[in-house]
Design a protein around this motif. Sequence first.
Motif, PDB file in Angstrom:
ATOM      1  N   THR A  69       0.826  -1.204   0.000  1.00 25.81           N
ATOM      2  CA  THR A  69       0.000   0.000   0.000  1.00 25.81           C
ATOM      3  C   THR A  69       0.860   1.254   0.000  1.00 25.81           C
ATOM      4  O   THR A  69       0.379   2.335   0.323  1.00 25.81           O
ATOM      5  CB  THR A  69      -0.925   0.017   1.236  1.00 25.81           C
ATOM      6  OG1 THR A  69      -0.093  -0.052   2.414  1.00 25.81           O
ATOM      7  CG2 THR A  69      -1.870  -1.172   1.236  1.00 25.81           C
ATOM      8  N   GLY A 112      -5.827  -1.530  -7.763  1.00 24.95           N
ATOM      9  CA  GLY A 112      -5.365  -2.484  -6.763  1.00 24.95           C
ATOM     10  C   GLY A 112      -6.516  -2.983  -5.908  1.00 24.95           C
ATOM     11  O   GLY A 112      -7.673  -2.598  -6.106  1.00 24.95           O
ATOM     12  N   THR A 113      -6.205  -3.844  -4.922  1.00 19.66           N
ATOM     13  CA  THR A 113      -7.250  -4.465  -4.096  1.00 19.66           C
ATOM     14  C   THR A 113      -8.140  -3.446  -3.398  1.00 19.66           C
ATOM     15  O   THR A 113      -9.311  -3.707  -3.161  1.00 19.66           O
ATOM     16  CB  THR A 113      -6.636  -5.364  -3.007  1.00 19.66           C
ATOM     17  OG1 THR A 113      -5.653  -4.611  -2.307  1.00 19.66           O
ATOM     18  CG2 THR A 113      -6.003  -6.612  -3.597  1.00 19.66           C
ATOM     19  N   GLN A 114      -7.565  -2.268  -3.035  1.00 17.91           N
ATOM     20  CA  GLN A 114      -8.360  -1.274  -2.306  1.00 17.91           C
ATOM     21  C   GLN A 114      -9.141  -0.365  -3.257  1.00 17.91           C
ATOM     22  O   GLN A 114      -9.909   0.487  -2.810  1.00 17.91           O
ATOM     23  CB  GLN A 114      -7.454  -0.412  -1.412  1.00 17.91           C
ATOM     24  CG  GLN A 114      -6.500  -1.195  -0.520  1.00 17.91           C
ATOM     25  CD  GLN A 114      -7.179  -1.799   0.699  1.00 17.91           C
ATOM     26  OE1 GLN A 114      -8.273  -1.391   1.068  1.00 17.91           O
ATOM     27  NE2 GLN A 114      -6.543  -2.770   1.325  1.00 17.91           N
ATOM     28  N   ASP A 120      -5.965   3.501  -4.998  1.00 16.52           N
ATOM     29  CA  ASP A 120      -5.048   2.358  -5.020  1.00 16.52           C
ATOM     30  C   ASP A 120      -4.896   1.837  -6.444  1.00 16.52           C
ATOM     31  O   ASP A 120      -5.713   1.043  -6.916  1.00 16.52           O
ATOM     32  CB  ASP A 120      -5.567   1.250  -4.091  1.00 16.52           C
ATOM     33  CG  ASP A 120      -4.623   0.050  -4.045  1.00 16.52           C
ATOM     34  OD1 ASP A 120      -3.428   0.219  -4.364  1.00 16.52           O
ATOM     35  OD2 ASP A 120      -5.087  -1.053  -3.699  1.00 16.52           O
ATOM     36  N   TYR A 215      -4.160  -9.894  -6.575  1.00 19.93           N
ATOM     37  CA  TYR A 215      -4.061  -8.533  -6.060  1.00 19.93           C
ATOM     38  C   TYR A 215      -4.785  -7.512  -6.939  1.00 19.93           C
ATOM     39  O   TYR A 215      -4.625  -6.320  -6.755  1.00 19.93           O
ATOM     40  CB  TYR A 215      -2.592  -8.132  -5.871  1.00 19.93           C
ATOM     41  CG  TYR A 215      -1.966  -8.793  -4.667  1.00 19.93           C
ATOM     42  CD1 TYR A 215      -1.926  -8.130  -3.430  1.00 19.93           C
ATOM     43  CD2 TYR A 215      -1.452 -10.078  -4.740  1.00 19.93           C
ATOM     44  CE1 TYR A 215      -1.379  -8.738  -2.316  1.00 19.93           C
ATOM     45  CE2 TYR A 215      -0.885 -10.696  -3.629  1.00 19.93           C
ATOM     46  CZ  TYR A 215      -0.853 -10.018  -2.423  1.00 19.93           C
ATOM     47  OH  TYR A 215      -0.303 -10.614  -1.315  1.00 19.93           O
ATOM     48  N   GLN A 217      -8.239  -5.570  -8.309  1.00 11.87           N
ATOM     49  CA  GLN A 217      -9.461  -5.132  -7.665  1.00 11.87           C
ATOM     50  C   GLN A 217     -10.627  -5.981  -8.179  1.00 11.87           C
ATOM     51  O   GLN A 217     -10.851  -6.053  -9.375  1.00 11.87           O
ATOM     52  CB  GLN A 217      -9.685  -3.653  -7.991  1.00 11.87           C
ATOM     53  CG  GLN A 217     -10.558  -2.914  -6.997  1.00 11.87           C
ATOM     54  CD  GLN A 217     -12.020  -3.199  -7.154  1.00 11.87           C
ATOM     55  OE1 GLN A 217     -12.608  -3.907  -6.355  1.00 11.87           O
ATOM     56  NE2 GLN A 217     -12.607  -2.649  -8.191  1.00 11.87           N
ATOM     57  N   ASN A 227      -4.960   4.631   5.440  1.00 11.57           N
ATOM     58  CA  ASN A 227      -3.721   3.945   5.054  1.00 11.57           C
ATOM     59  C   ASN A 227      -2.748   3.789   6.219  1.00 11.57           C
ATOM     60  O   ASN A 227      -1.692   3.196   6.079  1.00 11.57           O
ATOM     61  CB  ASN A 227      -3.067   4.753   3.935  1.00 11.57           C
ATOM     62  CG  ASN A 227      -2.300   3.870   2.975  1.00 11.57           C
ATOM     63  OD1 ASN A 227      -2.580   2.687   2.861  1.00 11.57           O
ATOM     64  ND2 ASN A 227      -1.330   4.434   2.304  1.00 11.57           N
ATOM     65  N   LYS A 250      -2.414  -5.452   2.146  1.00 12.64           N
ATOM     66  CA  LYS A 250      -3.519  -5.725   1.236  1.00 12.64           C
ATOM     67  C   LYS A 250      -4.195  -7.054   1.569  1.00 12.64           C
ATOM     68  O   LYS A 250      -5.364  -7.236   1.315  1.00 12.64           O
ATOM     69  CB  LYS A 250      -3.011  -5.740  -0.208  1.00 12.64           C
ATOM     70  CG  LYS A 250      -2.610  -4.342  -0.671  1.00 12.64           C
ATOM     71  CD  LYS A 250      -2.397  -4.234  -2.153  1.00 12.64           C
ATOM     72  CE  LYS A 250      -2.335  -2.759  -2.550  1.00 12.64           C
ATOM     73  NZ  LYS A 250      -2.189  -2.568  -3.993  1.00 12.64           N
ATOM     74  N   ARG A 251      -3.392  -7.983   2.153  1.00  7.39           N
ATOM     75  CA  ARG A 251      -3.940  -9.312   2.456  1.00  7.39           C
ATOM     76  C   ARG A 251      -3.750  -9.598   3.943  1.00  7.39           C
ATOM     77  O   ARG A 251      -2.687  -9.355   4.494  1.00  7.39           O
ATOM     78  CB  ARG A 251      -3.203 -10.347   1.611  1.00  7.39           C
ATOM     79  CG  ARG A 251      -3.300 -11.750   2.124  1.00  7.39           C
ATOM     80  CD  ARG A 251      -2.567 -12.724   1.223  1.00  7.39           C
ATOM     81  NE  ARG A 251      -3.479 -13.244   0.220  1.00  7.39           N
ATOM     82  CZ  ARG A 251      -3.106 -14.018  -0.796  1.00  7.39           C
ATOM     83  NH1 ARG A 251      -1.846 -14.305  -0.973  1.00  7.39           N
ATOM     84  NH2 ARG A 251      -3.999 -14.468  -1.632  1.00  7.39           N
ATOM     85  N   MET A 258      -8.271 -10.821   1.051  1.00  2.00           N
ATOM     86  CA  MET A 258      -7.822  -9.540   0.511  1.00  2.00           C
ATOM     87  C   MET A 258      -8.699  -8.390   0.989  1.00  2.00           C
ATOM     88  O   MET A 258      -9.918  -8.548   1.098  1.00  2.00           O
ATOM     89  CB  MET A 258      -7.886  -9.573  -1.018  1.00  2.00           C
ATOM     90  CG  MET A 258      -6.874 -10.469  -1.645  1.00  2.00           C
ATOM     91  SD  MET A 258      -5.228  -9.762  -1.470  1.00  2.00           S
ATOM     92  CE  MET A 258      -4.305 -11.020  -2.363  1.00  2.00           C
ATOM     93  N   ALA A 259      -8.081  -7.224   1.187  1.00  2.00           N
ATOM     94  CA  ALA A 259      -8.786  -5.968   1.456  1.00  2.00           C
ATOM     95  C   ALA A 259      -9.765  -6.083   2.617  1.00  2.00           C
ATOM     96  O   ALA A 259     -10.880  -5.582   2.559  1.00  2.00           O
ATOM     97  CB  ALA A 259      -9.504  -5.473   0.193  1.00  2.00           C
TER      98      ALA A 259
END
Length: 268
Positions: A69, A112-114, A120, A215, A217, A227, A250-251, A258-259
Amino acid sequence: MTAEVNTTEGATTRRLDAPWHPLSNSGRGYLSVYFSERLARWPIREITRPGDNKSDPNIETGTYGLFSTCEPGMRNRIVHDGASTIFFLTTRKRGAGRVLSGYYDIGWFTEGTQGAINRDYALAASSMHFIVPIPTAHLPGPLAEICSAPFRTMRPLDSTTTSALREVCDNQPDRTGNYLDEVTRIERFAHSRSGYAYPSWGREEGFTWNNAPEYYQTDAELSKVPNSSKNKKWRCSECSHVIKSGALLKRCPLCKEMATLAPAEATA
Ligand SMILES: [Zn+2]
């Protein structure tokens, strides 16, 4: 997703498919500071940083912000401004000043995942070039002052500075292979000590392209997540455990979802 990796004249280049989007290149860039591994011969990221194992810059996959992150603001600006060159700076010994270790030419981005709601974005390099580190004070002309000036984690660069710094790096032989060997060596060392390459992540192995899809989204119902956590404690919405980490992961290191992590408030 496919990743074609070709080696031409020492630089690694590749093309990525969906969910990666091509990044337009405005000619601008960023300086990005990272923690350097004290046990390594080459200035790779601080894999063994206690309680906060670092995954970026993730040169083994040529990504930034895919697994960690780190620097959501910079990643967000890179995507929106097309500032496609990230130059990496680090300090090898306390008080010794910063060195320039190399750059990524970012060719692709994805959420990304977030998710975009948390700014992200994962970035993927189309090429990268790491070198025998150069002390920033020894850089030619105005580059020495620009790169040595005090700033904390990142600094945007105009296109003139970006192309001048790229020329400095491109004039040096590519040593990315040495950096990659060092990542593997340090991960093996960490694993032999603790049973994990990344103990603060509960992660036994290193990172490869095969891990990338986990990873991306995928959750349409993401909410905003801070964050940082003042007490470095994070609660998992899936397994409800509280874990300790310097940075948002993230995990979840326990249930591996995840997330799912959010700052855990201190209990009285
Ligand atoms: Zn969990």
